[in-house]
Design a protein around this motif. Structure first.
Motif, PDB file in Angstrom:
ATOM      1  N   ARG A 128       0.824  -1.211   0.000  1.00  0.00           N
ATOM      2  CA  ARG A 128       0.000   0.000   0.000  1.00  0.00           C
ATOM      3  C   ARG A 128       0.861   1.267   0.000  1.00  0.00           C
ATOM      4  N   PRO A 129       0.341   2.340  -0.554  1.00  0.00           N
ATOM      5  CA  PRO A 129       1.117   3.589  -0.623  1.00  0.00           C
ATOM      6  C   PRO A 129       1.088   4.346   0.698  1.00  0.00           C
ATOM      7  N   PRO A 130       1.967   5.318   0.867  1.00  0.00           N
ATOM      8  CA  PRO A 130       1.935   6.158   2.069  1.00  0.00           C
ATOM      9  C   PRO A 130       0.576   6.828   2.234  1.00  0.00           C
ATOM     10  N   GLY A 131       0.154   6.949   3.485  1.00  0.00           N
ATOM     11  CA  GLY A 131      -1.113   7.604   3.773  1.00  0.00           C
ATOM     12  C   GLY A 131      -2.315   6.689   3.746  1.00  0.00           C
ATOM     13  N   GLN A 132      -2.128   5.424   3.397  1.00  0.00           N
ATOM     14  CA  GLN A 132      -3.249   4.491   3.306  1.00  0.00           C
ATOM     15  C   GLN A 132      -3.179   3.474   4.437  1.00  0.00           C
ATOM     16  N   SER A 133      -4.326   3.158   5.009  1.00  0.00           N
ATOM     17  CA  SER A 133      -4.377   2.177   6.093  1.00  0.00           C
ATOM     18  C   SER A 133      -4.460   0.762   5.534  1.00  0.00           C
ATOM     19  N   ALA A 134      -4.303  -0.213   6.434  1.00  0.00           N
ATOM     20  CA  ALA A 134      -4.350  -1.615   6.017  1.00  0.00           C
ATOM     21  C   ALA A 134      -5.715  -1.983   5.456  1.00  0.00           C
ATOM     22  N   ALA A 135      -6.784  -1.621   6.162  1.00  0.00           N
ATOM     23  CA  ALA A 135      -8.128  -1.983   5.726  1.00  0.00           C
ATOM     24  C   ALA A 135      -8.479  -1.332   4.396  1.00  0.00           C
ATOM     25  N   VAL A 136      -8.146  -0.072   4.249  1.00  0.00           N
ATOM     26  CA  VAL A 136      -8.460   0.630   3.003  1.00  0.00           C
ATOM     27  C   VAL A 136      -7.682   0.032   1.839  1.00  0.00           C
ATOM     28  N   ALA A 137      -6.459  -0.404   2.079  1.00  0.00           N
ATOM     29  CA  ALA A 137      -5.665  -1.034   1.025  1.00  0.00           C
ATOM     30  C   ALA A 137      -6.354  -2.284   0.486  1.00  0.00           C
ATOM     31  N   VAL A 138      -6.889  -3.113   1.377  1.00  0.00           N
ATOM     32  CA  VAL A 138      -7.568  -4.329   0.951  1.00  0.00           C
ATOM     33  C   VAL A 138      -8.879  -3.991   0.241  1.00  0.00           C
ATOM     34  N   LEU A 139      -9.615  -3.020   0.767  1.00  0.00           N
ATOM     35  CA  LEU A 139     -10.856  -2.605   0.120  1.00  0.00           C
ATOM     36  C   LEU A 139     -10.604  -2.118  -1.302  1.00  0.00           C
ATOM     37  N   GLU A 140      -9.570  -1.303  -1.465  1.00  0.00           N
ATOM     38  CA  GLU A 140      -9.272  -0.761  -2.793  1.00  0.00           C
ATOM     39  C   GLU A 140      -8.810  -1.850  -3.754  1.00  0.00           C
ATOM     40  N   ARG A 141      -8.027  -2.817  -3.267  1.00  0.00           N
ATOM     41  CA  ARG A 141      -7.593  -3.913  -4.132  1.00  0.00           C
ATOM     42  C   ARG A 141      -8.803  -4.742  -4.588  1.00  0.00           C
ATOM     43  N   LEU A 142      -9.694  -5.027  -3.656  1.00  0.00           N
ATOM     44  CA  LEU A 142     -10.877  -5.805  -4.001  1.00  0.00           C
ATOM     45  C   LEU A 142     -11.733  -5.067  -5.018  1.00  0.00           C
TER      46      LEU A 142
END
Length: 217
Positions: free
Chosen positions: A78-92
């Motif tokens: 994930r890029p800087p500024g992004q949380s773990a949960a948001v990273a997975v949501l965006e990938r999905l």
């Protein structure tokens, strides 16, 4: 580095074996097809099949695609500024919009899903894979945040993310079995992801934000 001829041939052979195997499994059932029959249909030796796939289940769920580190790797990238949960949501969301094989939205997946559900060893592999993904993510989150060994927060956050990830696959499977089109399934799952994100607690949604300045638009 460009792929060499040898590597390309190996990749093509591996893909052909897997495609032939899945076709046979769908036609006859996973438990009723042997590795020797896969080898014969793919026009390779049995040893060649085992060189590429250590177990019969790997023909359907290859480790490089069905990896226990899927969630940990998504979060790790994930890029800087992004949380773990948001990273997975965006990938999905990206995988669903792209109708990608990774989330089971490719053509013909319905029959493959039926075959998998009818094979106890494959359903057991999927269940175990989900647990392994969550466990690996919990370890990665603990290491990144510097959490103490007894701190339950990384495990709890990983559990929330893992459950959300499993929910998406369950929803796709349910709708695929019901005969819905990939486009209809994608629209429904994107709506599900929006609702799921809105219901995530603030502590989960903002946990483990990667340090650094976000890239500008």
């Amino acid at each position: 580095m460009a792929e060499g001829l040898r590597e390309r041939k190996k990749r093509q052979t591996r893909r052909r074996i897997a495609e032939v195997a899945v076709r046979l499994f769908v036609e006859r059932g996973f438990d009723d097809v042997t590795m020797a029959e896969v080898a014969q249909a793919a026009e390779v030796s049995v040893n060649t099949v085992y060189n590429y796939f250590q177990a019969k289940e790997d023909l359907v769920l290859p480790p490089e695609e069905a990896s226990p580190r899927r969630l940990a790797d998504i979060v790790g990238e994930r890029p800087p500024g992004q949380s773990a949960a948001v990273a997975v949501l965006e990938r999905l969301r990206r995988e669903v919009r792209g109708r990608e094989r990774a989330v089971g939205l490719s053509a013909g997946f319905g029959r493959v899903l039926e075959m998998m559900r009818a094979a106890p060893t494959l359903t057991a592999r999927l269940e175990d894979l989900g647990r392994q993904m969550t466990d690996a993510l919990a370890v990665a989150l603990a290491e990144e945040t510097g959490a103490d060994a007894g701190d339950p927060l990384p495990r709890v956050v990983a559990w929330h993310i893992g459950c959300l990830h499993s929910l998406v696959y369950a929803e796709i499977g349910r709708r695929t079995t019901a005969g819905e089109s990939p486009d209809a399934i994608a629209a429904a799952v994107l709506e599900l992801l929006d609702v799921a994100e809105s219901l995530l607690g603030e502590r989960v949604r903002t946990y483990a934000v990667r340090e650094g300045r976000p890239c500008s638009e």
